[in-house]
Structure formats: C-alpha cells, structure tokens
Design a protein around this motif. Structure first.
Motif, mmCIF file in Angstrom:
data_model
loop_
_atom_site.group_PDB
_atom_site.id
_atom_site.type_symbol
_atom_site.label_atom_id
_atom_site.label_comp_id
_atom_site.label_asym_id
_atom_site.label_seq_id
_atom_site.Cartn_x
_atom_site.Cartn_y
_atom_site.Cartn_z
ATOM 1 N N SER A 21 -4.051 -0.855 2.366
ATOM 2 C CA SER A 21 -3.775 -0.611 3.851
ATOM 3 C C SER A 21 -4.734 -1.502 4.573
ATOM 4 O O SER A 21 -6.116 -1.704 3.905
ATOM 5 C CB SER A 21 -3.428 0.483 4.407
ATOM 6 O OG SER A 21 -4.572 1.384 4.384
ATOM 7 N N PRO A 44 0.779 -2.024 4.966
ATOM 8 C CA PRO A 44 0.848 -1.315 6.131
ATOM 9 C C PRO A 44 -0.363 -1.388 6.884
ATOM 10 O O PRO A 44 -1.700 -1.382 6.344
ATOM 11 C CB PRO A 44 1.074 0.373 5.626
ATOM 12 C CG PRO A 44 0.100 0.158 4.446
ATOM 13 C CD PRO A 44 0.662 -1.126 3.698
ATOM 14 N N ILE A 52 0.698 5.257 10.268
ATOM 15 C CA ILE A 52 1.257 3.936 10.254
ATOM 16 C C ILE A 52 1.543 3.089 11.744
ATOM 17 O O ILE A 52 2.315 4.086 12.293
ATOM 18 C CB ILE A 52 2.481 3.744 9.576
ATOM 19 C CG1 ILE A 52 1.980 4.328 7.983
ATOM 20 C CG2 ILE A 52 2.930 2.356 9.375
ATOM 21 C CD1 ILE A 52 3.434 4.543 6.930
ATOM 22 N N CYS A 113 9.565 3.250 8.003
ATOM 23 C CA CYS A 113 9.343 4.414 7.187
ATOM 24 C C CYS A 113 10.370 5.411 6.697
ATOM 25 O O CYS A 113 11.688 5.468 7.381
ATOM 26 C CB CYS A 113 8.106 5.233 7.819
ATOM 27 S SG CYS A 113 6.846 4.106 8.252
ATOM 28 N N PHE A 136 7.622 2.198 3.679
ATOM 29 C CA PHE A 136 6.575 3.055 3.621
ATOM 30 C C PHE A 136 7.077 4.617 3.769
ATOM 31 O O PHE A 136 7.887 4.932 4.384
ATOM 32 C CB PHE A 136 5.526 2.867 4.718
ATOM 33 C CG PHE A 136 5.032 1.623 4.493
ATOM 34 C CD1 PHE A 136 4.333 1.186 3.487
ATOM 35 C CD2 PHE A 136 5.323 0.644 5.282
ATOM 36 C CE1 PHE A 136 3.671 -0.241 3.405
ATOM 37 C CE2 PHE A 136 4.966 -0.819 5.174
ATOM 38 C CZ PHE A 136 4.083 -1.245 3.951
ATOM 39 N N ALA A 138 6.454 8.303 4.676
ATOM 40 C CA ALA A 138 5.346 8.901 5.741
ATOM 41 C C ALA A 138 5.816 10.180 6.224
ATOM 42 O O ALA A 138 6.993 10.474 6.020
ATOM 43 C CB ALA A 138 5.407 7.815 6.955
ATOM 44 N N LEU A 143 0.644 7.899 6.379
ATOM 45 C CA LEU A 143 1.000 7.049 5.013
ATOM 46 C C LEU A 143 0.965 8.070 3.853
ATOM 47 O O LEU A 143 -0.304 8.601 3.483
ATOM 48 C CB LEU A 143 0.239 6.082 4.980
ATOM 49 C CG LEU A 143 0.407 4.959 3.727
ATOM 50 C CD1 LEU A 143 1.720 4.531 3.801
ATOM 51 C CD2 LEU A 143 -0.572 3.879 3.787
#
Length: 159
Positions: A21, A44, A52, A113, A136, A138, A143
């Motif tokens: 990230s 991210p 995030i 996400c 992503f 999450a 994250l």
C-alpha cells in the motif's frame, strides 16, 4: 467448478494478505516506481490508521500525462457561474489529477471494498458491476487483503 461450492468460498479464504500500500503523501513518482518494481497495476492508499482512503492505479497515472480537454468557453462561463455542469466539474477533477504530486491528489476514491465474509460470488459481482480488476477486503474501513481477477481463474482449476 460447482456453483454451490462458490457459495461456501468467502473473501477471507482467497484474499492475498500481503498487500503493498501507499500513503496519501506518497509521491506520484514513487507510486510509479513501485508499480514497475513490483509489477502491480494499482495500490490501495491507506492512512496512518490502515484505513483505505482510495486506490491509485495505472489509469490514474495516465491522467498525469494526458492533459484534460478544456470545456468550451461558453460552457465554462455559463456552468461555472452555476456550478452545475458535469463537464466543468469533471474538468476540474481531471486538472487536479493532471497537476497531482501525491497519491492523494491522483487517487480514485472511494476504493471498491468487500467484507471478509462476503462470498466469492458477491465479490465477482462487485468486480463485474464496477468494472474493476481488484477489490480490497476491509473490515470497518481497515485493509485486510486484496482479491484480483486471477483468483477467479485459479478457482476454475479447483475440483
């Protein structure tokens, strides 16, 4: 692969947890260097709390090279006064990206996400509907991992 088997596979079962990230303050040049070095097309963008705040992709970096098309003078004057033109608003956003020096200025926000307990079926639907190459994972904005399109290719090979 059996469609019913997909209902049992959760995002947390297939996500990659080693995620590179960047911070909002990371320079655009550093992001580009990391993309090349790691052969990854997006990262991210996470704040100091591992939340995030966006995603920065190769597409966002293209916006650094290609100068936005300026709206016509009449469109700009008329709609800028009213602040209601999508064309003018998009132009301003594109100019911010074109002038971006940091990930925060160039990123797309929000990032797409999913929850760790979402089924792979739902993850795939999100990716198709939002036309993204990765999502992503999450929990409460923090994250946990990433799922890319290659996960779905790998799933096809499972018995």
């Amino acid at each position: 692969m059996d469609a019913n088997a997909n209902e049992k596979i959760l995002a947390k079962d297939v996500m990659k947890t080693e995620v590179i990230s960047v911070s909002p303050e990371t320079t655009v040049k550093e992001v580009a260097r990391l993309m090349i070095e790691n052969k990854i097309s997006a990262f991210p963008v996470v704040n100091k709390y591992n939340e995030i705040v966006g995603v920065i992709s190769e597409n966002d970096l293209i916006s650094k090279i290609v100068k936005p098309h300026e709206p016509g003078l009449m469109t700009y004057l008329f709609h800028a006064a009213l602040a209601s033109s999508n064309e003018v608003l998009e132009y301003r956003k594109a100019m911010t990206r074109w002038n971006a020096q940091t990930a925060e200025d160039a990123m797309t926000s929000p990032a797409i996400c999913v929850s760790p307990d979402d089924t792979i079926e739902k993850v795939g639907k999100v990716m198709l509907d939002d036309k993204v190459k990765r999502v992503f994972v999450a929990e409460e904005g923090h994250l946990l991992g990433v799922i890319s399109r290659s996960v779905f290719v790998e799933l096809l090979l499972r018995d």
